[in-house]
Design an enzyme around this catalytic site. Structure first.
Site, PDB file in Angstrom:
ATOM      1  N   GLY A 112       1.042  -1.973  -4.303  1.00  0.00           N
ATOM      2  CA  GLY A 112       1.549  -3.103  -4.443  1.00  0.00           C
ATOM      3  C   GLY A 112       1.929  -3.551  -2.857  1.00  0.00           C
ATOM      4  O   GLY A 112       2.289  -2.737  -2.244  1.00  0.00           O
ATOM      5  N   GLU A 113       2.216  -4.816  -2.519  1.00  0.00           N
ATOM      6  CA  GLU A 113       2.562  -5.270  -1.300  1.00  0.00           C
ATOM      7  C   GLU A 113       3.253  -6.459  -1.338  1.00  0.00           C
ATOM      8  O   GLU A 113       2.986  -7.297  -2.192  1.00  0.00           O
ATOM      9  CB  GLU A 113       0.999  -5.251  -0.320  1.00  0.00           C
ATOM     10  CG  GLU A 113       1.570  -5.856   0.974  1.00  0.00           C
ATOM     11  CD  GLU A 113       0.267  -5.949   1.830  1.00  0.00           C
ATOM     12  OE1 GLU A 113       0.377  -6.490   3.058  1.00  0.00           O
ATOM     13  OE2 GLU A 113      -0.849  -5.526   1.259  1.00  0.00           O
ATOM     14  N   GLY A 114       4.306  -6.383  -0.496  1.00  0.00           N
ATOM     15  CA  GLY A 114       4.931  -7.682  -0.541  1.00  0.00           C
ATOM     16  C   GLY A 114       5.648  -7.988   0.875  1.00  0.00           C
ATOM     17  O   GLY A 114       5.308  -7.358   1.850  1.00  0.00           O
ATOM     18  N   GLY A 115       6.465  -9.065   1.027  1.00  0.00           N
ATOM     19  CA  GLY A 115       6.966  -9.620   2.098  1.00  0.00           C
ATOM     20  C   GLY A 115       7.911  -8.478   2.861  1.00  0.00           C
ATOM     21  O   GLY A 115       7.849  -8.494   4.344  1.00  0.00           O
ATOM     22  N   PHE A 116       8.373  -7.696   2.252  1.00  0.00           N
ATOM     23  CA  PHE A 116       9.396  -6.668   2.815  1.00  0.00           C
ATOM     24  C   PHE A 116       8.779  -5.220   2.932  1.00  0.00           C
ATOM     25  O   PHE A 116       9.388  -4.228   3.316  1.00  0.00           O
ATOM     26  CB  PHE A 116      10.598  -6.456   2.063  1.00  0.00           C
ATOM     27  CG  PHE A 116      11.358  -7.803   2.261  1.00  0.00           C
ATOM     28  CD1 PHE A 116      11.197  -8.701   3.436  1.00  0.00           C
ATOM     29  CD2 PHE A 116      11.862  -8.449   0.846  1.00  0.00           C
ATOM     30  CE1 PHE A 116      11.975  -9.822   3.240  1.00  0.00           C
ATOM     31  CE2 PHE A 116      12.627  -9.317   0.990  1.00  0.00           C
ATOM     32  CZ  PHE A 116      12.596 -10.378   2.124  1.00  0.00           C
ATOM     33  N   GLY A 117       7.509  -4.940   2.290  1.00  0.00           N
ATOM     34  CA  GLY A 117       7.181  -3.457   2.206  1.00  0.00           C
ATOM     35  C   GLY A 117       5.838  -3.351   1.458  1.00  0.00           C
ATOM     36  O   GLY A 117       5.289  -4.091   0.809  1.00  0.00           O
ATOM     37  N   LYS A 121       8.386   2.994  -2.993  1.00  0.00           N
ATOM     38  CA  LYS A 121       8.347   1.650  -2.101  1.00  0.00           C
ATOM     39  C   LYS A 121       8.957   2.035  -0.940  1.00  0.00           C
ATOM     40  O   LYS A 121       9.904   2.544  -0.640  1.00  0.00           O
ATOM     41  CB  LYS A 121       9.376   0.609  -2.933  1.00  0.00           C
ATOM     42  CG  LYS A 121       9.604  -0.729  -2.370  1.00  0.00           C
ATOM     43  CD  LYS A 121      10.500  -1.565  -2.780  1.00  0.00           C
ATOM     44  CE  LYS A 121      10.250  -2.036  -4.432  1.00  0.00           C
ATOM     45  NZ  LYS A 121      11.462  -3.125  -4.567  1.00  0.00           N
ATOM     46  N   ASP A 140      16.114 -12.941 -10.540  1.00  0.00           N
ATOM     47  CA  ASP A 140      14.614 -12.997 -10.127  1.00  0.00           C
ATOM     48  C   ASP A 140      13.654 -12.518 -10.999  1.00  0.00           C
ATOM     49  O   ASP A 140      12.863 -11.770 -11.051  1.00  0.00           O
ATOM     50  CB  ASP A 140      14.438 -11.945  -8.713  1.00  0.00           C
ATOM     51  CG  ASP A 140      13.201 -12.396  -7.978  1.00  0.00           C
ATOM     52  OD1 ASP A 140      12.817 -13.590  -7.968  1.00  0.00           O
ATOM     53  OD2 ASP A 140      12.707 -11.770  -7.040  1.00  0.00           O
ATOM     54  N   VAL A 178       4.284  -0.630  -1.983  1.00  0.00           N
ATOM     55  CA  VAL A 178       4.307   0.513  -3.012  1.00  0.00           C
ATOM     56  C   VAL A 178       3.135   1.192  -3.011  1.00  0.00           C
ATOM     57  O   VAL A 178       2.060   0.793  -3.080  1.00  0.00           O
ATOM     58  CB  VAL A 178       4.665  -0.353  -4.159  1.00  0.00           C
ATOM     59  CG1 VAL A 178       4.963   0.930  -5.456  1.00  0.00           C
ATOM     60  CG2 VAL A 178       5.724  -1.305  -4.134  1.00  0.00           C
TER      61      VAL A 178
END
Length: 360
Positions: free
Chosen positions: A79-84, A110, A205, A86
């Site tokens: 997983g990948e997002g704006g803050f880091g 994470k 959220d 996984v």
């Protein structure tokens, strides 16, 4: 929903894996509770939390987690997002020490990007809530790492990934209606627990990328970075900065920053529409506008109701079941939060609906 966010609003990247998704940043004109104090450099309000006093959680060293994830190998990126990011990792299920890949207990790790203030704030918030809250429909937080500038969280691994993948990813076997109903009940049960007097937590959220699926296709809520305590006493809401995800946030929250448990109920109504239709809440190429605006008139008109249903279900569902769920979704999507049911009422109604005709 007819709300303009202005030029200052930003959207983070969407992650398809475990625990990240697109979000609305602080909207102009709303109180920025929990913002950084310009003088002290600390977090204000309910965003400040110490990593001390978490007896239920394992404190990992950075080396522990580096070994557990094969040095954060790209092969294990889930997983990948704006803050880091996984990563998949392995630890000994008895003493929680790092173990060789393929042995021991699988976990999700994470890892926040360095120097991300917003990411650090959400890391602290998630640590505080998931360190204390335990429920079968909340992802279990196993431990954390706070070493130098490194901030990591370690969770139970959810082998079936996110609901987002099952609903929207091409090439994935679509969930049947009975499984979608099970997911809806699981999510409702998790939210009902959060809204209970003992917890008094607003999730803030809810969306398919934050709903993770275990090996038996039961659902659990993940990513508590935006959660906050609910109103106390006679208060009907808390006033706070607008964060969340486009397409899921309640209208009163977007317009005035008024947040309450009924805000989560609205988001749940949107997720019910996604379970029914297999379409995204926002930006679906097969419809014009938002899913809520498209689906509401179709559900209200029995002649066109079938247009709402996911064609990949091939009509294999109990008509009375999907109609009952769609009408419940409309109740959750009432513009006035006082007209929405509570999550405990939603849970009760869902448990009365038979997903298939031949159930007792």
């Amino acid at each position: 929903m007819g709300i303009c966010f202005g030029t200052a609003a930003q959207i983070d990247d969407t992650g398809a894996g475990q625990g990240f998704g697109s979000r609305i940043a602080v909207a102009p004109g709303h109180a920025q509770q929990g913002s950084k104090d310009a003088n002290s450099g600390k977090l204000n309000d309910d965003s400040e939390v110490s990593v001390d006093g978490q007896p239920n959680l394992k404190s990992f060293t950075f080396d522990d987690l580096r070994h557990a994830t094969k040095s954060f190998s790209s092969d294990g990126l889930i997983g990948e997002g704006g803050f880091g990011f996984v990563f998949k990792g392995w630890i000994n299920e008895h003493n929680l020490a790092p173990s060789k890949p393929g042995s021991g207990m699988v976990v999700a790790v994470k890892k926040l990007k360095a120097h991300s203030f917003q990411g650090h704030r959400e890391w602290l918030t998630e640590l505080r809530f998931l360190g204390k809250l335990h429920h079968e429909n909340l992802v279990k937080l196993i431990g954390y790492c706070s070493e130098s500038e490194n901030r990591l969280l370690v969770y139970e691994f959810m082998p079936k990934g996110s609901l987002e993948n099952h609903l929207f990813k091409r090439g994935v076997q679509p969930m049947d209606w009975a499984t979608r109903m099970q997911v809806a009940v699981d999510v409702a049960r998790g939210l009902s627990f959060l809204h209970s007097l003992d917890a008094n937590v607003i999730y803030r959220d809810l969306k398919p990328s934050n709903i993770l699926i275990d090996s038996k296709f039961h659902a659990k809520l993940s990513d508590f970075g935006l959660a906050r305590k609910g109103p106390t006493g006679d208060g009907s809401h808390v006033s706070t900065r607008v964060v969340g995800t486009l397409g899921y946030a309640a209208p009163e929250y977007l317009a005035r920053g008024h947040l309450s448990p009924r805000s989560d109920v609205y988001s749940f109504g949107v997720v019910l529409l996604e379970l029914l239709s297999g379409k995204r809440a926002q930006g679906d190429e097969t419809i014009r506008g938002s899913l809520v605006d498209w689906a509401k008139p179709l559900i209200r008109d029995s002649r066109h109701f079938s247009r709402v249903m996911d064609t990949r279900l091939r009509g294999e569902y109990y008509k009375k079941s999907v109609q009952a769920v769609s009408f419940l979704a409309l109740q959750c999507l009432n513009n006035d939060p006082q007209d929405r049911p509570s999550m405990s009422e939603v849970l009760f109604e869902l448990q009365q609906i038979k997903p298939i005709k031949n159930l007792p």
